[in-house]
Design a protein around this motif. Structure first.
Motif, mmCIF file in Angstrom:
data_model
loop_
_atom_site.group_PDB
_atom_site.id
_atom_site.type_symbol
_atom_site.label_atom_id
_atom_site.label_comp_id
_atom_site.label_asym_id
_atom_site.label_seq_id
_atom_site.Cartn_x
_atom_site.Cartn_y
_atom_site.Cartn_z
ATOM 1 N N ILE A 537 -1.003 -56.946 46.321
ATOM 2 C CA ILE A 537 -1.903 -57.547 47.512
ATOM 3 C C ILE A 537 -3.145 -58.654 46.737
ATOM 4 O O ILE A 537 -3.343 -59.798 47.134
ATOM 5 C CB ILE A 537 -1.479 -57.230 49.061
ATOM 6 C CG1 ILE A 537 0.097 -57.162 49.629
ATOM 7 C CG2 ILE A 537 -1.977 -58.093 50.348
ATOM 8 C CD1 ILE A 537 0.071 -55.643 51.011
ATOM 9 N N GLU A 538 -3.854 -57.431 46.467
ATOM 10 C CA GLU A 538 -4.891 -57.861 46.281
ATOM 11 C C GLU A 538 -5.164 -58.718 45.531
ATOM 12 O O GLU A 538 -6.319 -59.774 45.084
ATOM 13 C CB GLU A 538 -6.031 -56.805 46.212
ATOM 14 C CG GLU A 538 -6.436 -55.540 47.267
ATOM 15 C CD GLU A 538 -6.928 -55.673 48.110
ATOM 16 O OE1 GLU A 538 -7.413 -57.228 47.624
ATOM 17 O OE2 GLU A 538 -7.477 -55.268 49.050
ATOM 18 N N LEU A 540 -3.254 -60.997 44.021
ATOM 19 C CA LEU A 540 -1.638 -62.344 44.565
ATOM 20 C C LEU A 540 -2.891 -63.244 45.132
ATOM 21 O O LEU A 540 -4.310 -63.299 45.433
ATOM 22 C CB LEU A 540 -1.034 -62.952 46.457
ATOM 23 C CG LEU A 540 0.136 -60.668 46.333
ATOM 24 C CD1 LEU A 540 0.196 -60.925 47.868
ATOM 25 C CD2 LEU A 540 0.290 -61.485 45.920
ATOM 26 N N VAL A 548 5.665 -59.962 52.483
ATOM 27 C CA VAL A 548 5.930 -58.436 52.012
ATOM 28 C C VAL A 548 6.541 -57.702 52.798
ATOM 29 O O VAL A 548 6.243 -57.789 54.085
ATOM 30 C CB VAL A 548 4.289 -57.756 51.632
ATOM 31 C CG1 VAL A 548 3.813 -56.458 50.863
ATOM 32 C CG2 VAL A 548 3.641 -58.940 50.810
ATOM 33 N N THR A 560 -1.841 -52.672 55.767
ATOM 34 C CA THR A 560 -3.082 -53.672 56.246
ATOM 35 C C THR A 560 -4.214 -52.458 56.265
ATOM 36 O O THR A 560 -5.384 -53.574 56.451
ATOM 37 C CB THR A 560 -3.563 -53.696 58.044
ATOM 38 O OG1 THR A 560 -1.506 -54.263 57.623
ATOM 39 C CG2 THR A 560 -3.610 -54.488 58.392
ATOM 40 N N LEU A 563 -6.581 -52.521 52.614
ATOM 41 C CA LEU A 563 -7.264 -54.302 51.567
ATOM 42 C C LEU A 563 -8.347 -54.336 52.428
ATOM 43 O O LEU A 563 -8.854 -55.186 53.386
ATOM 44 C CB LEU A 563 -6.431 -54.978 53.216
ATOM 45 C CG LEU A 563 -4.602 -55.079 53.062
ATOM 46 C CD1 LEU A 563 -4.090 -55.906 53.256
ATOM 47 C CD2 LEU A 563 -4.282 -56.092 51.074
ATOM 48 N N THR A 567 -9.256 -60.206 51.281
ATOM 49 C CA THR A 567 -7.442 -60.059 51.908
ATOM 50 C C THR A 567 -7.064 -60.172 52.907
ATOM 51 O O THR A 567 -6.004 -60.825 53.608
ATOM 52 C CB THR A 567 -6.714 -59.240 50.359
ATOM 53 O OG1 THR A 567 -7.446 -59.261 49.635
ATOM 54 C CG2 THR A 567 -5.579 -59.068 50.470
ATOM 55 N N THR A 571 -4.360 -62.372 55.075
ATOM 56 C CA THR A 571 -2.708 -61.878 56.111
ATOM 57 C C THR A 571 -2.077 -62.035 57.182
ATOM 58 O O THR A 571 -3.085 -61.993 58.713
ATOM 59 C CB THR A 571 -2.817 -60.522 55.784
ATOM 60 O OG1 THR A 571 -3.745 -59.669 56.653
ATOM 61 C CG2 THR A 571 -3.496 -59.888 54.310
ATOM 62 N N ILE A 597 -0.210 -64.504 53.981
ATOM 63 C CA ILE A 597 0.508 -63.623 52.941
ATOM 64 C C ILE A 597 1.218 -62.919 54.240
ATOM 65 O O ILE A 597 0.044 -62.544 55.334
ATOM 66 C CB ILE A 597 -0.592 -62.141 52.270
ATOM 67 C CG1 ILE A 597 -0.638 -62.799 51.157
ATOM 68 C CG2 ILE A 597 0.820 -61.141 52.148
ATOM 69 C CD1 ILE A 597 -2.071 -62.257 50.816
ATOM 70 N N LEU A 599 2.762 -59.824 56.781
ATOM 71 C CA LEU A 599 3.204 -58.571 56.615
ATOM 72 C C LEU A 599 4.549 -57.958 57.838
ATOM 73 O O LEU A 599 4.241 -57.833 58.693
ATOM 74 C CB LEU A 599 1.819 -57.542 56.897
ATOM 75 C CG LEU A 599 0.886 -57.645 55.548
ATOM 76 C CD1 LEU A 599 -0.308 -56.658 55.527
ATOM 77 C CD2 LEU A 599 1.220 -57.910 53.837
ATOM 78 N N VAL A 619 7.752 -59.769 48.168
ATOM 79 C CA VAL A 619 7.487 -58.156 47.493
ATOM 80 C C VAL A 619 8.204 -57.653 48.236
ATOM 81 O O VAL A 619 7.897 -57.647 49.901
ATOM 82 C CB VAL A 619 5.496 -58.285 47.348
ATOM 83 C CG1 VAL A 619 5.255 -56.779 47.409
ATOM 84 C CG2 VAL A 619 5.186 -59.357 46.828
ATOM 85 N N THR A 621 8.432 -53.832 48.671
ATOM 86 C CA THR A 621 7.749 -52.294 48.477
ATOM 87 C C THR A 621 8.546 -51.768 48.406
ATOM 88 O O THR A 621 8.191 -50.544 47.644
ATOM 89 C CB THR A 621 6.654 -51.904 49.525
ATOM 90 O OG1 THR A 621 7.656 -51.934 50.667
ATOM 91 C CG2 THR A 621 5.426 -53.266 50.210
#
Length: 715
Positions: A537-538, A540, A548, A560, A563, A567, A571, A597, A599, A619, A621
Motif C-alpha cells: 500500500i505504501e 501505491l 484494498v 491501517t 501506515l 499514506t 486512505t 485508497i 480499505l 488489491v 489481500t
C-alpha cells in the motif's frame, strides 16, 4: 415453441429500445433473450392451464455489461402476457430493486411499444397501520391490553405522538404512500412496531379503515400489474405462507431472480428457528397474568371460555421444562459470558444427547396445543368483527383483545417451530439439522437461546419454488464456481434437466492485468503477510484510485495503524464511516485529481460500482476462503466429511472462486475500463487448488512472478 408473432413482438420491442436509447446491440444480451424465450416459450400446459413440462427453468450467468435487466424484461414480459401469467422480478438488494423500478421499467414502458403495468410488492410490515395511526391521532393510547403486554416485553414507552401526526398528515394529503422505506427520515424499530401490524393482527376487510389501508391500496395496484417487483425475502416469505398470499400464486407466475446467487442463503434464513428461554418465560408469564382479564373480557363466548380454562394446565406443563433447559445447558458453557458477549455450543452433526431430545419432545405438544387454542380464539375474534356473524361477543371486545391474542399466537408458533426442529428425528442419508446453544448476558441477565437450522434449503426450494412455479429465470454475474454450475445446483435444488448457460461478456478483459507479485506471501505467516500488505500500500502511486480488500476486520485495523502518515491521509477505511459517505469522499478526491485508497471488507467485493478513473487498482489481500465455523457451515462440513467427501474442496474452494470473481469484478465496470488487480496471497501459486481458482477468472493479462511448483493440497 415460441410462435412467430411473439418472436416478432420481442424483436420489435428490442429494436425500438435500442433506437430510442441510442444503444449498441450486445451479443450476450441477444443470446440471453433467446435462451429465456426458448425456455419460457417451450413450457407446455394441460387443458386446465397447469404446467406439465419439466424444463421450465433457465440459469444464466451474465457478467457486468451484458444488459441483463433489459434482456429478461423484453423476453419474459411478452411471453408472460401471452400465457396469462404474472411476471415477478425479484432482487437481493434495495439498490437493484430501485434501479429496476425507477429506471429500467419506466424506460421500457416509454421506449419499447409494449403495453404493461408494474407495481412494487412489499410485506405488510413495511406499511403503516391506519387504524393504529388513527388511535394515536385521536389522543388515545394504543390498544391498552396490547400496550401493557408489549411494554412488559420490549420496555418501550417512548412518546411517538408527534411522529404519528406527521405521518398522518403526509398520508392524508397523498404526499406519502404509507410505506416505511419512502419516509425521508429513519423510523426506529421500537417506534415502527407501534405503527404497523403483521398478518395475524390485521383484520383485513373487517377493519373500519380498510378502504384507506396503505397495504391494501398497494395490493390493489399490484392486482392490476403485469410486472411485480419484489425481493428474495418477500418471495420466500410468501412461499412459507403457502404461496399466493402476498404475491400471485406460483403456478400463475414466471419468476426472474436477479442476483440469484443470494437465493440459497436467503432461503436458509427463512427456515432458521431460535428461541430465548428467558424471553419465552417472560411472554408466557405475562400471558398467565392476563388470564383473569382475558376471561373477564372474553369469557362470555363459551368456546373461548373453554379454551382459556385449559391455559393454566398448558402453561404449567411448559414453564418447568423451560427451567430445565438452563440446568441441562449449563455444563456445556465453557465460562460465563461477559456483558454483550455471545458464546456458542454446537452439537456435532446436529445430534442431541438424549436429555435434550427428551426436553424438545416434551415441549412440542404443549406449544402445539397452545398455538391451536390461540388460533381458534383469533378466528372467533375476527368473526366477531363481522356484523353479519353472531359469536356472542361485541365488536368492541374483539377489537380490544385481537391484537394481544395475535401477538401471543405468533410467539407460540415460533416456539413450536423451534422445538419441532430441535427435536426432529434424523432422516437417513439426508443432510442434518444444525443445532446449537447460545449463552449471553443482556444487561446483566443471563439468556440461553436454542437454535436450529437446516444446512441446505435445496429440497425445500426444489419442491415449493421450482416444482410449483410456471417458469423461472435465474441470473447473476456470478452463478458458476470454478466454471461450473454444480455448487449452485446443490444449494438451490436445481435439477440437471434445466437449461444452463454462461453468456459471453462484452468486456475486453485484456485491458486489465492480474498480478501475483513477489511480495505476495502465505497468510499463514500472519506478521509477514501483514507487513507485505503495508509495504504494498505504501508503494501505491499518489494518484491511484485503489480498493484494498481484507478478509478480517482485525487485519484491516492493524494495517491501517501501521501506515505512514502521508499514506494514511489518502486512505478511507470501511471501519471509520458509512459506506455511502466513504464512496462520496473517494469520488470527490478522484474528481479533484488526488489519489484515494479504500480499505474495505468482504461486503465491498460485491455491489461497489466505481467505473473509469474512480477505480484503477483492486488489491486482494487474501484468497476469500470462508472458515466454516458458523454452526450451519460447520455441521454441513461434518456431514460431507462423514460421507467420505472433502468439505474444503466441495465447499470452501468453490465458494472462494465465486468471491474471487466478484472481487475482481469491481475493476471492469464498463467497456473502456482498464487497470490492475493484485493478489497478495501466494497460496494461489503453491496450492493444488490455485490453478483452478486462476482458471475461473476472466482472461486478464497475467503477471505472475516467482511461480513455484504446486504443493500437496492444503488450506
Amino acid at each position: 415453441m415460441l410462435d412467430d408473432a411473439l418472436k416478432r413482438d420481442i424483436q420489435s420491442a428490442y429494436r425500438r429500445v435500442i433506437e430510442a436509447r441510442s444503444l449498441k446491440p450486445r451479443y450476450g444480451q441477444r443470446l440471453m433473450m433467446a435462451e429465456i424465450a426458448r425456455t419460457l416459450g417451450d413450457i407446455k400446459t394441460d387443458e386446465q392451464g397447469k404446467r406439465v413440462s419439466q424444463e421450465h427453468v433457465c440459469v444464466l450467468e451474465a457478467g457486468t455489461g451484458t444488459g441483463k435487466t433489459l434482456a429478461y424484461l423484453l423476453s419474459a414480459l411478452p411471453i408472460a402476457k401471452a400465457q396469462g401469467k404474472r411476471l415477478v422480478i425479484s432482487t437481493a438488494t434495495v439498490a437493484l430493486q430501485e434501479q429496476v423500478l425507477h429506471q429500467d421499467l419506466p424506460m421500457l414502458k416509454a421506449s419499447s411499444g409494449l403495453d404493461f403495468e408494474y407495481a412494487l410488492a412489499k410485506g405488510r410490515g413495511r406499511y403503516v397501520c391506519v387504524a393504529k395511526l388513527d388511535q394515536l391521532m385521536e389522543g388515545a393510547e394504543e390498544n391498552p391490553t396490547m400496550s401493557l403486554f408489549e411494554q412488559s416485553l420490549v420496555n418501550t414507552q417512548e412518546d411517538i405522538g408527534e411522529l404519528a401526526r406527521e405521518l398522518a398528515e403526509a398520508y392524508g394529503s397523498g404526499e406519502w404512500q404509507g410505506d416505511r422505506d419512502s419516509w425521508p427520515q429513519t423510523i426506529a424499530d421500537p417506534q415502527w412496531r407501534r405503527l404497523t401490524v403483521d398478518h395475524r393482527q390485521c383484520t383485513n376487510r373487517r377493519c373500519g379503515h380498510f378502504g384507506a389501508c396503505a397495504f391494501f391500496r398497494a395490493r390493489r395496484g399490484m392486482d392490476e400489474a403485469d410486472i411485480i417487483v419484489a425481493n428474495h425475502d418477500l418471495v420466500l416469505a410468501d412461499l412459507s405462507l403457502g404461496g399466493g398470499v402476498v404475491l400471485p400464486n406460483p403456478k400463475d407466475t414466471i419468476y426472474v431472480f436477479d442476483e440469484a446467487h443470494h437465493l440459497p442463503d436467503k432461503a436458509l434464513e427463512h427456515f432458521y428457528h431460535r428461541q430465548g428461554v428467558n424471553a419465552s418465560m417472560r411472554w408466557l408469564g405475562q400471558l398467565k397474568k392476563s388470564l383473569t382479564d382475558l376471561t373477564t373480557g372474553l369469557g362470555a363466548q363459551h368456546t373461548i371460555a373453554r379454551l382459556l380454562g385449559q391455559f393454566p394446565e398448558l402453561l404449567a406443563s411448559i414453564e418447568p421444562r423451560l427451567g430445565d433447559a438452563f440446568r441441562l445447558a449449563q455444563p456445556l458453557a465453557e465460562r460465563t459470558p461477559e456483558d454483550n458477549e455471545r458464546l456458542h455450543y454446537r452439537f456435532a452433526m446436529g445430534r442431541l444427547p438424549a436429555a435434550f431430545r427428551d426436553l424438545a419432545q416434551q415441549l412440542i405438544t404443549p406449544f402445539a396445543e397452545l398455538s391451536r387454542h390461540l388460533e381458534t380464539i383469533s378466528d372467533i375474534l375476527r368473526e366477531s368483527l363481522d356484523p353479519d356473524k353472531s359469536t356472542g361477543l361485541a365488536r368492541e371486545q374483539a377489537e380490544a383483545w385481537l391484537p394481544l391474542i395475535a401477538l401471543v399466537h405468533g410467539r407460540a408458533l415460533e416456539a413450536h417451530a423451534l422445538w419441532q426442529a430441535f427435536g426432529a428425528e434424523e432422516v437417513e442419508d439426508a443432510p442434518p439439522q444444525a443445532r446449537w446453544l447460545t449463552f449471553e448476558q443482556r444487561s446483566g441477565e443471563a439468556e440461553l437461546t436454542f437454535s436450529a437450522s437446516p444446512v441446505s434449503a435445496a429440497e425445500t426450494l426444489a419442491r415449493y419454488l421450482w416444482g410449483s412455479c410456471h417458469g423461472a429465470v435465474l441470473t447473476s454475474a456470478t452463478l458458476t464456481a470454478l466454471g461450473r454450475f454444480d455448487r449452485l445446483q446443490e444449494r438451490a435444488g436445481l435439477a440437471n434437466r434445466y437449461r444452463y448457460q454462461i453468456l459471453p461478456s462484452p468486456f475486453d478483459y485484456s485491458r486489465a492485468v492480474l498480478s501475483v507479485p513477489r511480495e505476495a506471501v502465505d497468510p499463514a505467516d500472519r506478521d509477514a503477510h501483514e507487513s507485505a500488505i503495508v509495504d504494498f500500500i505504501e508503494k501505491l502511486g499518489t494518484d491511484e484510485a485503489a480498493l484494498v480488500l481484507f478478509s478480517s476486520r482485525k487485519q484491516l485495523r492493524a494495517v491501517t495503524a501501521s501506515l505512514e502518515e502521508d499514506t494514511a491521509a489518502r486512505t478511507l477505511s470501511q471501519d471509520d464511516m458509512p459506506r455511502r459517505e466513504l464512496i462520496e469522499r473517494h469520488r470527490k478526491r478522484v474528481d479533484e485529481g488526488r489519489g484515494s485508497i479504500i480499505l474495505g471488507l468482504a461486503s465491498f467485493a460485491e455491489g461497489i460500482d466505481l467505473p473509469g478513473d474512480y477505480l484503477t487498482h483492486v488489491v486482494i489481500t487474501r484468497l476469500p476462503f470462508a472458515v466454516p465455523d458458523d454452526p450451519v457451515g460447520a455441521t454441513l462440513a461434518e456431514w460431507i466429511e462423514s460421507r467420505g467427501g472433502n468439505p474444503f474442496m466441495k465447499i470452501s474452494v468453490p465458494d472462494a472462486s465465486i468471491k474471487l470473481v466478484q472481487a475482481c469484478g469491481r475493476l471492469i465496470r464498463k467497456e473502456v475500463d482498464s487497470g490492475r488487480i493484485t493478489l497478495l496471497d501466494r497460496r494461489v501459486l503453491t496450492r493444488r487448488y490455485g490453478r483452478a481458482l486462476l482458471d475461473s477468472l476472466p482472461p486478464f493479462r497475467r503477471e505472475i512472478e516467482g511461480v513455484a511448483a504446486p504443493a500437496t493440497l492444503a488450506s
